[in-house]
Design a protein around this motif. Structure first.
Motif, PDB file in Angstrom:
ATOM      1  N   ASP A  53     -46.696  -1.690   7.372  1.00 49.44           N
ATOM      2  CA  ASP A  53     -45.282  -1.864   7.781  1.00 49.44           C
ATOM      3  C   ASP A  53     -44.011  -1.742   7.239  1.00 49.44           C
ATOM      4  N   CYS A  54     -43.067  -2.250   7.088  1.00 47.79           N
ATOM      5  CA  CYS A  54     -42.366  -2.187   6.315  1.00 47.79           C
ATOM      6  C   CYS A  54     -41.727  -3.807   6.453  1.00 47.79           C
ATOM      7  N   ASN A  69     -40.069   1.518  -8.039  1.00 45.92           N
ATOM      8  CA  ASN A  69     -41.019   1.095  -6.958  1.00 45.92           C
ATOM      9  C   ASN A  69     -41.833  -0.304  -7.303  1.00 45.92           C
ATOM     10  N   VAL A  70     -42.458  -1.351  -6.451  1.00 49.99           N
ATOM     11  CA  VAL A  70     -43.687  -2.094  -7.217  1.00 49.99           C
ATOM     12  C   VAL A  70     -44.303  -2.207  -6.127  1.00 49.99           C
ATOM     13  N   LEU A  71     -45.635  -1.335  -5.745  1.00 51.40           N
ATOM     14  CA  LEU A  71     -46.190  -0.897  -5.551  1.00 51.40           C
ATOM     15  C   LEU A  71     -47.493  -2.052  -5.343  1.00 51.40           C
ATOM     16  N   LYS A  72     -46.922  -2.940  -4.293  1.00 49.67           N
ATOM     17  CA  LYS A  72     -47.872  -4.262  -4.125  1.00 49.67           C
ATOM     18  C   LYS A  72     -47.493  -4.928  -2.775  1.00 49.67           C
ATOM     19  N   GLY A  91     -42.517   6.675   7.992  1.00 45.66           N
ATOM     20  CA  GLY A  91     -44.074   6.984   7.171  1.00 45.66           C
ATOM     21  C   GLY A  91     -44.345   6.075   5.976  1.00 45.66           C
ATOM     22  N   PHE A  92     -43.372   5.392   5.859  1.00 50.36           N
ATOM     23  CA  PHE A  92     -43.141   5.120   3.829  1.00 50.36           C
ATOM     24  C   PHE A  92     -42.013   4.993   3.520  1.00 50.36           C
ATOM     25  N   GLY A  93     -41.691   3.665   3.535  1.00 51.14           N
ATOM     26  CA  GLY A  93     -40.985   3.531   2.144  1.00 51.14           C
ATOM     27  C   GLY A  93     -40.121   3.509   1.404  1.00 51.14           C
ATOM     28  N   HIS A 143     -39.834  -2.710  -2.505  1.00 51.80           N
ATOM     29  CA  HIS A 143     -41.220  -3.077  -2.432  1.00 51.80           C
ATOM     30  C   HIS A 143     -41.621  -1.373  -1.779  1.00 51.80           C
ATOM     31  N   PHE A 144     -42.390  -0.703  -2.324  1.00 48.10           N
ATOM     32  CA  PHE A 144     -43.013   0.101  -2.178  1.00 48.10           C
ATOM     33  C   PHE A 144     -43.586   0.823   0.039  1.00 48.10           C
ATOM     34  N   LYS A 145     -44.170   0.716   0.691  1.00 49.68           N
ATOM     35  CA  LYS A 145     -45.464   0.311   1.479  1.00 49.68           C
ATOM     36  C   LYS A 145     -44.427   1.493   3.121  1.00 49.68           C
TER      37      LYS A 145
END
Length: 348
Positions: free
Chosen positions: A271-272, A263-266, A207-209, A199-201
């Motif tokens: 926040d993680c 990677n799912v960009l949803k 900063g990002f995961g 889960h890309f967030k």
């Protein structure tokens, strides 16, 4: 300051198991604003050599199956599906039907996780398993990989990189403790292949995961490996990111060609999913990307996010850049973990 490497053999009991961005990037998916990772030494590559990154805006089981079919050729044998279990009832978790639909098509597959270092129901195996059940992940076999201890993976390339730049006043990495080994959940060694379902967030420290964070921190054992990456005091910054990348390299090298990334960009919150009270996303859902190249997939995900209108991009961009999150990509490039140039192939 002389650079040091962290060796578990110097710090841990002997019974632990031992085993052995995008400057001038071309894309197929129309015009995408890309982030420049210039200024770093190029890894040797054939002219115009690019990774393949697949994209679909169909965030459904059908879309996920379609994109996985493009990158699953080397996923064989006993397969670990590494995902983020999230805190109980996490507000921004991905729809459970996505992974249930995908896992059902992957023979001999198991959802895997490791316990966490911070205070959480996921800190201990039994309550972590309960969290997985609460969040719907008990539909298939689940393995908390560090439930029975740690194993040590070597990290190749760190010592050579540090030595190369030791006498330079303009090192592209931070002074401090770097990793030459990483403690992972012992059971990681039981698997032939690894599917990294991410889960890309955003992320409070990183900063990002993306895929890198998912395997680096996610496969590191809760009480040993995660402490290696964070160190006491939980200091953020570039050195933390560099240790995270080094840990990811140890894990990706362990599986070699038998690892692939989605990677799912949803639900792209700042926040993680490790934040039980993660903020509501302020940008749209984008789609799914997949690749066998870890640098390319995380770079493509960043580029897709950065192509959003400024009104939607503002919050997530601020989170990424105030934490130096793009340094993940810069350091992956230095460690030659993948290709910074890619073709983004739209599957519709």
């Amino acid at each position: 300051m002389k650079m040091d490497t962290f060796r578990l053999a110097d710090k841990l009991p002997s019974e632990l198991n031992r085993r052995g961005f995008l400057k001038n990037s071309a894309v197929v998916l129309g015009a995408i604003t890309v982030c420049n990772l210039g200024g770093l030494e190029e890894a040797p590559a054939a002219p115009n050599e690019k990774a393949q990154v697949y994209f679909t805006d169909d965030i459904s089981v059908n879309g996920l199956l379609k994109i996985y079919a493009k990158v699953n050729q080397n996923i064989t044998g006993k397969t670990a599906i590494k995902l983020h279990s999230g805190e109980p009832h996490g507000p921004n978790l991905l729809p459970i039907e996505l992974i249930t639909g995908l896992q059902a098509t992957i023979p001999n597959s198991t959802i895997v996780e490791c316990n966490v270092l911070y205070e959480s129901p996921r800190q201990h195996t039994q309550s972590h398993l309960e969290t997985l059940k609460i969040n719907g992940f008990d539909f298939c076999p689940v393995d908390i990989m560090d439930a029975e201890g740690d194993a040590i993976l070597p990290i190749f390339g760190t010592k050579e990189l540090l030595a190369k730049w030791e006498d330079s006043p303009k090192r592209p990495f931070e002074d401090g403790t770097h990793l030459s080994e990483i403690a992972v959940g012992k059971n990681l060694l039981n698997y032939d292949s690894l599917l990294v379902y991410t889960h890309f967030k955003g992320h409070t420290m990183g900063g990002f995961g993306g895929s890198l964070k998912n395997i680096a921190i996610g496969c590191a054992s809760g009480q040993v490996g995660k402490l290696q990456i964070h160190e006491k005091g939980w200091k953020g910054g570039k050195l933390f990111l560099e240790r995270m990348v080094e840990a990811g390299k140890g894990i990706s090298d362990h599986f070699g060609p038998r690892i692939t990334y989605i990677n799912v960009l949803k639900n792209i919150s700042v926040d993680c999913d490790c934040d039980a009270h993660g903020k509501k996303p302020t940008c749209r859902d984008i789609g799914i990307v997949a690749s066998t190249d870890i640098l390319a997939i995380d770079k493509a995900s960043i580029d897709l996010v950065y192509a959003l209108p400024q009104t939607e991009l503002k919050d997530i961009k601020e989170r990424i850049e105030t934490r130096n999150g793009l340094h993940q990509l810069e350091y992956m490039k230095l460690l030659r973990m993948g290709k910074e140039h890619y073709d983004l192939i739209n599957l519709g």
